[in-house]
Design an enzyme around this catalytic site. Structure first.
Site, PDB file in Angstrom:
ATOM      1  N   GLY A 118       0.823  -1.203   0.000  1.00 19.07           N
ATOM      2  CA  GLY A 118       0.000   0.000   0.000  1.00 19.07           C
ATOM      3  C   GLY A 118       0.858   1.255   0.000  1.00 19.07           C
ATOM      4  N   CYS A 119       0.225   2.395  -0.210  1.00 18.48           N
ATOM      5  CA  CYS A 119       0.965   3.657  -0.331  1.00 18.48           C
ATOM      6  C   CYS A 119       1.594   4.072   1.002  1.00 18.48           C
ATOM      7  CB  CYS A 119       0.062   4.750  -0.895  1.00 18.48           C
ATOM      8  SG  CYS A 119      -1.522   4.936  -0.032  1.00 18.48           S
TER       9      CYS A 119
END
Length: 347
Positions: free
Chosen positions: A148-149
């Site tokens: 994920g970011c």
């Protein structure tokens, strides 16, 4: 030439994949799916791709994804796990930008994403898509669950301190204070990301618990080889792109004599997409806008017992689509920077 399919090409990560792959020397997008926009030319929806992408959206049912070499899922959570098996069975590699293959514990996945995992055997096989940690495993993988970011920024920021069981910092009191632009919420109609709601405003969210917390702790614990606990607080900022993570780590007696600037510089010296800034620097989100580089600065205020690590990245590039192309390059034995040598935009 690698034949690429993109499932879910109308969101921000989908169009970012299209932008990056349009200039890739060894890959060509041959299929882009969208149920709602089937038949529409991609460049009609995204004029920035005029002259670069000459293909129309098609429905998943009408698209021969099995003719692709690799398929990216830029879709909501739950879509990839429903379609991955049939693609893998015919030799198509799968890269999922959502969360279907990130968490190794099916119970944790069900808790945070409100759905049961439908293929736990594939979940066990999937490789976590963070190249700086799993490069060798990625090269031999056929199924990737992309990082994920927020988790990308936090894990990169703590990697040199924890890797290989290092005992430099306390591992039960780590804090990640993170800010993201509104594109991180996706391309959908939602009150919280309307201009009148998000502009001239700054707020925390998910303080009681955020779905990226178990992902971050899972990754850090694997990096460290022992359980790691971290307090993660995300914030929404009035900008389109960018993540800024400020990470706090308390130094243990064993770590008081470590040169942390040198530690970070040496760990990331060979990494093509991690830039350790000079001592005293404060990296800005605009310095990575549109690029696949994460920039890191490490501070030790007053030479005391607290480390402050600053990490910036573009949430749509290094935090999502760019890192996914980086992973594709590794999977197909291409230069890791193929299609990704992009100078960030400024101003």
């Amino acid at each position: 030439m690698i034949k690429v399919g993109i499932v879910g090409g109308t969101g921000y990560t989908g169009v970012e994949l299209l932008r990056l792959l349009a200039n890739h020397p060894s890959a060509k997008v041959t299929a882009v799916t969208s149920r709602k926009e089937a038949g529409m030319k991609v460049a009609e929806m995204f004029p920035s791709l005029r002259g670069r992408v000459d293909i129309a959206f098609s429905t998943p049912d009408e698209t021969d994804l099995q003719a692709c070499d690799v398929v990216f899922f830029a879709t909501p959570h739950g879509v990839a796990m429903a379609q991955a098996r049939e693609l893998l069975e015919v030799g198509v590699k799968v890269i999922d930008l959502a969360a279907d293959f990130r968490l190794k514990d099916p119970a944790e996945f069900a808790k945070w994403y409100a759905m049961e995992h439908s293929c736990t055997d594939l979940l066990a096989e999937a490789v976590y898509g963070l190249p700086e940690v799993n490069r060798d495993a990625i090269k031999n993988a056929r199924l990737i669950g992309m990082a994920g970011c927020y988790p990308t920024s936090v894990q990169l920021g703590l990697l040199p301190l924890l890797e290989g069981g290092k005992q430099y910092v306390e591992t039960t009191t780590l804090i990640a204070d993170c800010k993201s632009g509104v594109s991180g919420a996706g391309r959908k109609a939602e009150v919280g990301t309307l201009f009148a709601e998000s502009a001239d405003n700054f707020k925390a969210y998910g303080v009681k618990g955020h779905r990226h917390s178990p992902e971050i702790e899972q990754g850090l614990s694997l990096i460290h080889g022992a359980p790691v606990k971290l307090t993660f607080v995300p914030h929404l900022t009035p900008m389109i792109r960018g993540i800024h993570s400020t990470i706090y780590a308390r130094i243990k007696p064993e770590g008081r004599d470590v040169d942390y600037q040198q530690l970070f510089e040496q760990r990331f010296a060979a990494e093509p997409f991690v830039d350790v800034m000079p001592a005293g620097s404060c990296p800005e989100t605009r310095s990575v806008r549109g690029g696949n580089t994460a920039r890191i600065a490490v501070h030790r205020p007053g030479n005391g017992d607290l480390l402050v690590i600053l990490v910036v990245e573009d949430n749509l590039v290094k935090g999502a689509s760019g890192q996914s192309v980086q992973v594709m390059n590794l999977m197909f034995g291409l230069p890791e920077n193929a299609g990704l040598d992009i100078v960030p935009l400024l101003p």
